[in-house]
Design a protein around this motif. Structure first.
Motif, PDB file in Angstrom:
ATOM      1  N   THR A 315      25.070 -96.176  -9.935  1.00 54.18           N
ATOM      2  CA  THR A 315      26.285 -95.491  -9.484  1.00 54.18           C
ATOM      3  C   THR A 315      26.783 -96.116  -8.184  1.00 54.18           C
ATOM      4  OG1 THR A 315      25.054 -93.853  -8.197  1.00 54.18           O
ATOM      5  CG2 THR A 315      25.501 -93.326 -10.514  1.00 54.18           C
ATOM      6  N   GLY A 317      27.773 -94.662  -5.419  1.00 54.17           N
ATOM      7  CA  GLY A 317      27.166 -94.035  -4.246  1.00 54.17           C
ATOM      8  C   GLY A 317      25.770 -94.556  -3.972  1.00 54.17           C
ATOM      9  N   ASP A 318      24.937 -94.674  -5.022  1.00 52.83           N
ATOM     10  CA  ASP A 318      23.572 -95.188  -4.847  1.00 52.83           C
ATOM     11  C   ASP A 318      23.594 -96.649  -4.427  1.00 52.83           C
ATOM     12  OD1 ASP A 318      22.489 -92.755  -5.506  1.00 52.83           O
ATOM     13  OD2 ASP A 318      22.223 -93.242  -7.626  1.00 52.83           O
ATOM     14  N   GLU A 332      28.356 -90.384   0.948  1.00 51.74           N
ATOM     15  CA  GLU A 332      28.322 -88.990   0.469  1.00 51.74           C
ATOM     16  C   GLU A 332      29.623 -88.603  -0.226  1.00 51.74           C
ATOM     17  OE1 GLU A 332      25.707 -87.036   0.406  1.00 51.74           O
ATOM     18  OE2 GLU A 332      24.601 -88.745   1.221  1.00 51.74           O
ATOM     19  N   LYS A 335      29.568 -90.154  -3.669  1.00 53.85           N
ATOM     20  CA  LYS A 335      28.625 -89.438  -4.550  1.00 53.85           C
ATOM     21  C   LYS A 335      29.226 -88.122  -5.035  1.00 53.85           C
ATOM     22  CE  LYS A 335      24.247 -91.343  -2.832  1.00 53.85           C
ATOM     23  NZ  LYS A 335      22.961 -91.041  -2.138  1.00 53.85           N
ATOM     24  N   GLU A 338      31.859 -88.880  -7.640  1.00 53.17           N
ATOM     25  CA  GLU A 338      31.282 -89.245  -8.935  1.00 53.17           C
ATOM     26  C   GLU A 338      30.736 -88.023  -9.667  1.00 53.17           C
ATOM     27  OE1 GLU A 338      29.676 -93.785  -8.595  1.00 53.17           O
ATOM     28  OE2 GLU A 338      28.640 -92.327  -7.342  1.00 53.17           O
ATOM     29  N   GLN A 339      30.140 -87.106  -8.924  1.00 53.89           N
ATOM     30  CA  GLN A 339      29.577 -85.911  -9.542  1.00 53.89           C
ATOM     31  C   GLN A 339      30.653 -84.973 -10.067  1.00 53.89           C
ATOM     32  OE1 GLN A 339      27.093 -84.301  -6.456  1.00 53.89           O
ATOM     33  NE2 GLN A 339      25.588 -85.976  -6.577  1.00 53.89           N
TER      34      GLN A 339
END
Length: 400
Positions: A315, A317-318, A332, A335, A338-339
């Motif tokens: 992903t 963010g990762d 953050e 992330k 994406e969520q």
């Protein structure tokens, strides 16, 4: 090659522009086919046209005006050709008007809008063209142009903010250097003859100043040659990958300015990536294209590496969290986007956050830099005055 032409239509109205052709005869044939009578055809690199281009080069505000006007007209139900023709008549910059005229000619010949714009890379960068091409395939050209105009306005505001932060100290430093040079060239030579006539020992500071004064008067050409040579060597060093990495790494570590540069690049990157993803571009392609908006090679490499990791299934963010160049706030926000499936909104909010940070940093910089400049100015002027007065004071003391 590009040829510049002037012609008149059936109503006697003059038109001009640029066109790609093999020779003037091909241009004349094309113009007559469009019911235009050619008046003048010449190479776009000719002396006269180059002079116009030099002093009338299109600016970012011209691109913003063009983008927003086309978007507004398309939203009103006008065709692309009608919109381009109206915008051409509204543009005051002659070179920009010629560019629009060339785009009109290209679209009339059967090319799509993005291909026509691509012939002018200095005015329409690859990301701009990519967004237009994506919009053409999705049928959302007016909406994408509107967002592009908003993006360009934010970019313009950010650039003006940075320029305002740099302008004041630059002007003060330039004035200070000019005053010192004038003193060293016109004031100190008079004192040199005085010091030599009375034959008094000179302090070290005075010898330094007199030495610099002598260089400016008698070896100014060597100083200019050294400055030109230094600039040439630096530019040559910076063109190499290792040199650029070293310089860009050092710039990021400069107090205050390094932080300001990082915030600016994060704002540009987040806004551009959000715009590309929102227009329907693939995430990996959007990341690669977004790497072009950052001027620092370290950030560019980090974003390209980020795209490669995302391509492998990680992903965004990762992948971002593995690089120290991306602030935790951006990681953050990405992330969360994406969520929730709202990555575009998260990126645009991140861009707005960094734009506010840039504004605050500029305000802090303005507050800090004024006393610093005053101190530096005082030290420079004080050193000159000290170097002038010390021998005279020594002479007076010896007489007493």
């Amino acid at each position: 090659m590009k040829l510049y032409y002037k012609a008149v239509d059936s109503e006697g109205k003059k038109v001009s522009g640029l066109i790609d052709a093999r020779d003037a005869r091909e241009v004349a044939t094309y113009l007559r086919g469009h019911k235009l009578t050619p008046i003048k055809i010449k190479s776009a690199s000719s002396r006269g046209f180059s002079r116009i281009t030099l002093f009338s080069k299109p600016k970012l505000k011209d691109r913003i005006f063009f983008t927003r006007q086309i978007s507004t007209m398309l939203s009103s139900g006008l065709t692309l050709m009608q919109s381009l023709a109206i915008v051409k008549n509204q543009i005051s910059n002659p070179v920009m008007a010629n560019v629009v005229n060339d785009v009109i000619t290209s679209v009339e010949s059967g090319k799509i809008f993005s291909e026509s714009l691509q012939k002018h890379p200095d005015l329409f960068p690859p990301i701009y063209i990519s967004l237009i091409r994506t919009a053409e395939s999705s049928g959302l050209l007016d909406k994408v142009l509107l967002r592009l105009a908003d993006n360009l306005e934010k970019q313009d505001k950010l650039e003006r903010t940075i320029r305002s932060a740099i302008l004041y100290p630059a002007v003060v430093i330039i004035i200070m250097v000019l005053v010192m040079i004038i003193m060293l060239i016109f004031v100190f030579p008079q004192l040199t003859s005085l010091y030599e006539s009375i034959n008094i020992p000179l302090p070290f500071s005075t010898k330094i100043v007199l030495g610099i004064s002598g260089l400016l008067i008698h070896a100014w050409y060597l100083l200019i040659a050294a400055a030109i040579g230094g600039i040439y060597l630096f530019r040559r060093f910076y063109r190499q990958e290792l040199g650029r990495r070293i310089v860009d790494g050092v710039v990021l570590k400069v107090p205050v300015f390094g932080k300001l540069l990082s915030q600016t690049m994060m704002a540009e990157f987040s806004r551009t990536l959000g715009l590309l993803i929102g227009a329907g571009s693939l995430v990996v392609d959007s990341l690669v294209k977004s790497s072009e908006v950052v001027g620092n090679i370290l950030y560019k490499d980090a974003i390209v590496l980020l795209s490669k990791r995302v391509e492998k299934g990680i992903t965004i963010g990762d992948a971002m969290s593995a690089s120290p160049l991306f602030p935790p706030m951006v990681v953050e926000m990405v992330k969360i986007g994406e969520q929730t499936g709202k990555l575009e909104d998260s990126l645009l909010k991140s861009s707005e956050y960094f734009e506010q940070e840039v504004d605050q940093t500029v305000k802090n910089l303005s507050t800090i830099i004024e006393p610093v400049i005053i101190v530096v100015l005082a030290i420079g002027v004080g050193f000159l005055i000290f170097s002038i007065i010390t021998p005279i004071y020594g002479l007076i003391s010896s007489i007493q």
